[in-house]
Write a protein that holds these residues in place. Structure first.
Motif, PDB file in Angstrom:
ATOM      1  N   SER A 281       0.766   1.950  20.781  1.00 41.60           N
ATOM      2  CA  SER A 281       1.137   0.712  20.195  1.00 41.60           C
ATOM      3  C   SER A 281       1.795   1.157  19.075  1.00 41.60           C
ATOM      4  O   SER A 281       1.891   2.412  18.437  1.00 41.60           O
ATOM      5  N   LEU A 282       3.085   0.403  18.740  1.00 37.93           N
ATOM      6  CA  LEU A 282       3.946   0.897  17.396  1.00 37.93           C
ATOM      7  C   LEU A 282       4.198  -0.660  16.539  1.00 37.93           C
ATOM      8  O   LEU A 282       4.487  -1.416  17.367  1.00 37.93           O
ATOM      9  N   PHE A 283       4.798  -0.258  15.496  1.00 40.12           N
ATOM     10  CA  PHE A 283       5.487  -1.156  14.688  1.00 40.12           C
ATOM     11  C   PHE A 283       6.945  -0.680  14.738  1.00 40.12           C
ATOM     12  O   PHE A 283       7.134   0.376  14.452  1.00 40.12           O
ATOM     13  N   ALA A 284       7.617  -1.697  15.260  1.00 39.28           N
ATOM     14  CA  ALA A 284       9.189  -1.277  15.139  1.00 39.28           C
ATOM     15  C   ALA A 284      10.108  -2.269  14.567  1.00 39.28           C
ATOM     16  O   ALA A 284       9.706  -3.793  14.741  1.00 39.28           O
ATOM     17  N   ALA A 285      11.007  -2.033  13.950  1.00 36.84           N
ATOM     18  CA  ALA A 285      12.133  -3.097  13.558  1.00 36.84           C
ATOM     19  C   ALA A 285      12.909  -3.400  14.581  1.00 36.84           C
ATOM     20  O   ALA A 285      12.963  -2.704  15.515  1.00 36.84           O
ATOM     21  N   PRO A 286      13.271  -4.758  14.663  1.00 36.02           N
ATOM     22  CA  PRO A 286      14.058  -5.343  15.854  1.00 36.02           C
ATOM     23  C   PRO A 286      15.317  -4.355  16.186  1.00 36.02           C
ATOM     24  O   PRO A 286      15.450  -4.142  17.498  1.00 36.02           O
TER      25      PRO A 286
ATOM     26  N   GLY B 222       2.725   2.533  29.817  1.00 36.84           N
ATOM     27  CA  GLY B 222       2.298   3.480  28.799  1.00 36.84           C
ATOM     28  C   GLY B 222       2.530   2.968  27.638  1.00 36.84           C
ATOM     29  O   GLY B 222       1.968   3.591  26.211  1.00 36.84           O
ATOM     30  N   PHE B 223       2.987   1.786  27.092  1.00 35.15           N
ATOM     31  CA  PHE B 223       3.033   1.090  26.086  1.00 35.15           C
ATOM     32  C   PHE B 223       2.089  -0.098  26.137  1.00 35.15           C
ATOM     33  O   PHE B 223       1.825  -0.748  27.244  1.00 35.15           O
ATOM     34  N   LYS B 224       1.185  -0.213  25.025  1.00 36.38           N
ATOM     35  CA  LYS B 224       0.307  -1.284  25.114  1.00 36.38           C
ATOM     36  C   LYS B 224       0.883  -2.589  24.250  1.00 36.38           C
ATOM     37  O   LYS B 224       1.040  -3.641  24.746  1.00 36.38           O
ATOM     38  N   THR B 225       1.192  -2.218  23.029  1.00 41.91           N
ATOM     39  CA  THR B 225       1.855  -3.223  22.084  1.00 41.91           C
ATOM     40  C   THR B 225       2.926  -2.743  21.403  1.00 41.91           C
ATOM     41  O   THR B 225       2.845  -1.630  20.653  1.00 41.91           O
ATOM     42  N   ILE B 226       4.033  -3.565  21.180  1.00 37.29           N
ATOM     43  CA  ILE B 226       5.115  -3.266  20.166  1.00 37.29           C
ATOM     44  C   ILE B 226       4.953  -4.679  19.156  1.00 37.29           C
ATOM     45  O   ILE B 226       5.294  -5.747  19.681  1.00 37.29           O
ATOM     46  N   VAL B 227       4.607  -4.247  17.881  1.00 35.35           N
ATOM     47  CA  VAL B 227       4.470  -5.195  16.932  1.00 35.35           C
ATOM     48  C   VAL B 227       5.923  -5.328  16.482  1.00 35.35           C
ATOM     49  O   VAL B 227       6.488  -4.111  15.856  1.00 35.35           O
TER      50      VAL B 227
ATOM     51  N   VAL C 130       4.454  -8.640  19.988  1.00 37.45           N
ATOM     52  CA  VAL C 130       3.750  -9.529  19.068  1.00 37.45           C
ATOM     53  C   VAL C 130       4.732  -9.478  17.932  1.00 37.45           C
ATOM     54  O   VAL C 130       5.107  -8.269  17.501  1.00 37.45           O
ATOM     55  N   GLN C 131       4.914 -10.528  17.244  1.00 35.65           N
ATOM     56  CA  GLN C 131       5.727 -10.481  16.182  1.00 35.65           C
ATOM     57  C   GLN C 131       5.016 -10.815  14.795  1.00 35.65           C
ATOM     58  O   GLN C 131       3.891 -11.436  14.839  1.00 35.65           O
ATOM     59  N   ILE C 132       5.343 -10.038  13.716  1.00 34.43           N
ATOM     60  CA  ILE C 132       4.722 -10.271  12.443  1.00 34.43           C
ATOM     61  C   ILE C 132       5.950 -10.548  11.506  1.00 34.43           C
ATOM     62  O   ILE C 132       6.973 -10.005  11.552  1.00 34.43           O
ATOM     63  N   TYR C 133       5.284 -11.435  10.421  1.00 37.07           N
ATOM     64  CA  TYR C 133       6.230 -11.609   9.503  1.00 37.07           C
ATOM     65  C   TYR C 133       5.551 -11.232   7.983  1.00 37.07           C
ATOM     66  O   TYR C 133       4.294 -11.932   7.665  1.00 37.07           O
TER      67      TYR C 133
ATOM     68  N   ALA D 194       2.323 -14.649  12.250  1.00 39.34           N
ATOM     69  CA  ALA D 194       2.193 -13.989  13.661  1.00 39.34           C
ATOM     70  C   ALA D 194       2.706 -14.712  14.678  1.00 39.34           C
ATOM     71  O   ALA D 194       2.397 -15.858  14.616  1.00 39.34           O
ATOM     72  N   LEU D 195       3.482 -14.303  15.595  1.00 37.03           N
ATOM     73  CA  LEU D 195       3.768 -14.945  16.729  1.00 37.03           C
ATOM     74  C   LEU D 195       3.072 -14.194  17.764  1.00 37.03           C
ATOM     75  O   LEU D 195       3.292 -13.052  18.282  1.00 37.03           O
TER      76      LEU D 195
END
Ligand code: AMP
Length: 501
Positions: free
Chosen positions: A242-247, A266-271, A294-297, A308-309
């Motif tokens: 899982s990772l947090f990534a800028a667009p 191999g990727f679970k979630t990209i926030v 998943v998106q967060i603001y 969150a979306l």
């Protein structure tokens, strides 16, 4: 409670779970990580004279020891001050002076920069040095018993304009933010792996608490940063990433996977969050990687937690308002209230634009030593985000732009994002940012900076595309092709810099 109790808890319950990895190599399990953190906290307390409430800066690029430093600071009851490692020595000097941080945990490459910024050479623990290792084996101290209101994290705003301000986040804020991940973003278990591809001094680092709580793996890429090919390899060797990534990072990762004939395995979630994700980019990302997003603001002042979306909403292509929804930032996190208000803080009608206001458990205590800015930003008990948006009848928030980025041309408001979305529809436009340029006749005119994927596109073709989708007055007056867009360390396009260009 102390946010590092999440680490202590996992060390007690699941001591053998792998905790910290460099690339795909396990460095420490949870028992070892907690023991090292308690010893490093002892070092800070006794050798560096850090008392509870003191500020301790971390000035380093991503590395495994970053996480140790962060938790050692929490463990001894001090306030962590993560500093963007790309800052100039003068800017670092400002943060050190403003926060009053007397101790700076730094990496070997930045040691001289920290000295140049005036850090005390006797209170400059160097991450990963022999002395660091010795300190990590030293005498442990007990976890400091913090109060919920104690400041735990002092985050300096990225300062795309003006002097950065120190956002004071309390233990309560960090805990609420952590819990909000489970209610609105994702479930996590001990098999998962959080990979720090974005700077740990920012949102990516804040997500460590979520993964500490679940005794999941913390993976720092060997490169210390964002490299799409390395991430694809880690997805294969480590898995459940899982990772947090800028667009912009999502864009580059997806392009790499697509070029290499790889998908989302191999990727679970990209926030993703931190800046606008364009609809066209998201559609491609879903096509290549599947149901991973998943998106967060959020913003420093309500970290990672405003709206969150959800994953299900992002892939619900049959929903009649799917396109509107994926262009939105989702609905309010369960632990905050979100409303959209006019200049007098009165709610605007559904669908109309105004400033986004937030109240709840994750909203900062205030700006460090800055009562005027605190009073202005938190007036009436609501965080004034400076973001312009609108709420629909179902509670989905769509952001337009930062209030200061709105272009006013001939008396009409133009939201850069809607022009950017249109230009990105062209297959040879890879990135775009739209700003206003002063103009004697119109006040401002629209200028688009574009990065080409292949040959630049003739102006007439872009004009035709715009006229097909948006009002004539919103069409850019000038198109400027550039090698790359100026971005800050967190991947946000620096519109101030573009306006200067
Ligand atoms: P920072 O405090 O540096 O994290 O910047 C926060 C700002 O980034 C917000 O106030 C928004 O303007 C922008 N931002 C954050 N998340 C999003 C998102 N999901 N979509 C669009 N803009 C965002």
């Amino acid at each position: 409670m102390n946010i590092s109790s999440l680490l202590a808890r996992s060390a007690q319950r699941q001591p053998e779970r792998p905790a910290l990895l460099r690339g795909d190599r396990v460095l420490h399990d949870y028992r070892q990580l907690a023991a090292r953190v308690a010893a490093l906290a002892g070092h800070l307390r006794t050798r560096c004279a850090v008392a509870p409430g003191d500020r301790v800066a971390i000035y380093s690029a991503n590395c495994p020891e970053y996480l140790e430093a962060q938790h050692a600071i929490h463990w001894c009851g001090a306030v962590a001050v993560p500093v963007n490692y790309k800052l100039h020595a003068k800017e670092l000097a400002y943060v050190l002076e403003n926060s009053g941080a007397a101790v700076v945990c730094t990496s070997p490459e930045l040691h001289d920069g920290a000295l140049a910024a005036g850090a005390d050479p006797k209170r400059l623990p160097v991450l990963g040095s022999a002395a660091w290792e010795a300190a990590a084996q030293g005498a442990p101290i007990a976890l400091h018993d913090a109060a919920p209101e104690d400041v735990a994290w002092l985050f300096y705003t990225s300062g795309t304009t003006g002097r950065p301000k120190g956002v004071a986040l309390t233990q309560r804020n960090l805990l609420a933010m952590t819990m909000a991940y489970f209610t609105d973003v994702d479930e996590v278990d001990a098999r998962d792996a959080m990979v720090y591809a974005a700077p740990m001094s920012h949102g990516a680092g804040l997500y460590n608490y979520v993964h500490m709580l679940r005794a999941a793996r913390h993976v720092v890429p060997a490169s210390g940063g964002f490299d799409p090919a390395e991430l694809a390899d880690l997805a294969r060797s480590v898995g459940r990433l899982s990772l947090f990534a800028a667009p912009t990072m999502v864009h580059r990762l997806v392009a790499h996977l697509q070029r290499s004939g790889l998908g989302g395995q191999g990727f679970k979630t990209i926030v993703y969050g931190g800046g606008p994700m364009y609809v066209d980019d998201l559609r491609r990302a879903i096509a290549v990687m599947g149901q991973k997003f998943v998106q967060i603001y959020g913003q420093g002042e309500s970290p990672m937690t405003i709206t969150a979306l959800a994953r299900e909403q992002i892939v619900d292509t049959d929903h009649p308002r799917w396109l509107d929804r994926i262009a939105s930032v989702g609905v309010a996190h369960a632990c905050v209230q979100v409303r959209v208000a006019d200049a007098h803080d009165r709610d605007v009608p559904t669908g109309e634009m105004g400033e986004v206001l937030v109240r709840g458990e994750t909203v900062m205590a205030g700006y460090w030593n800055n009562p005027e800015a605190t009073a202005a930003t938190l007036r009436g008990g609501w965080l004034h985000t400076g973001d312009i948006g609108s709420l629909d009848a179902d509670g989905f928030l769509t952001l337009r732009d930062r209030s200061k980025d709105v272009i006013i041309s001939g008396g009409s408001n133009i939201y850069p994002r809607e022009v950017e979305e249109v230009l990105l529809l062209h297959p040879r436009v890879s990135e775009v940012a739209v700003v206003g340029e002063r103009d004697d006749d119109w006040g401002e005119v629209v200028v688009a900076f574009l990065v080409a994927d292949g040959e630049p596109v003739p102006d007439a073709e872009l004009d035709a595309l715009c006229l097909d989708h948006i009002a004539r007055f919103k069409r850019p007056r000038h198109y400027r092709w550039v090698e790359s867009l100026p971005k800050n360390a967190y991947g946000k396009v620096l519109k101030t810099e573009l306006r200067r260009w």
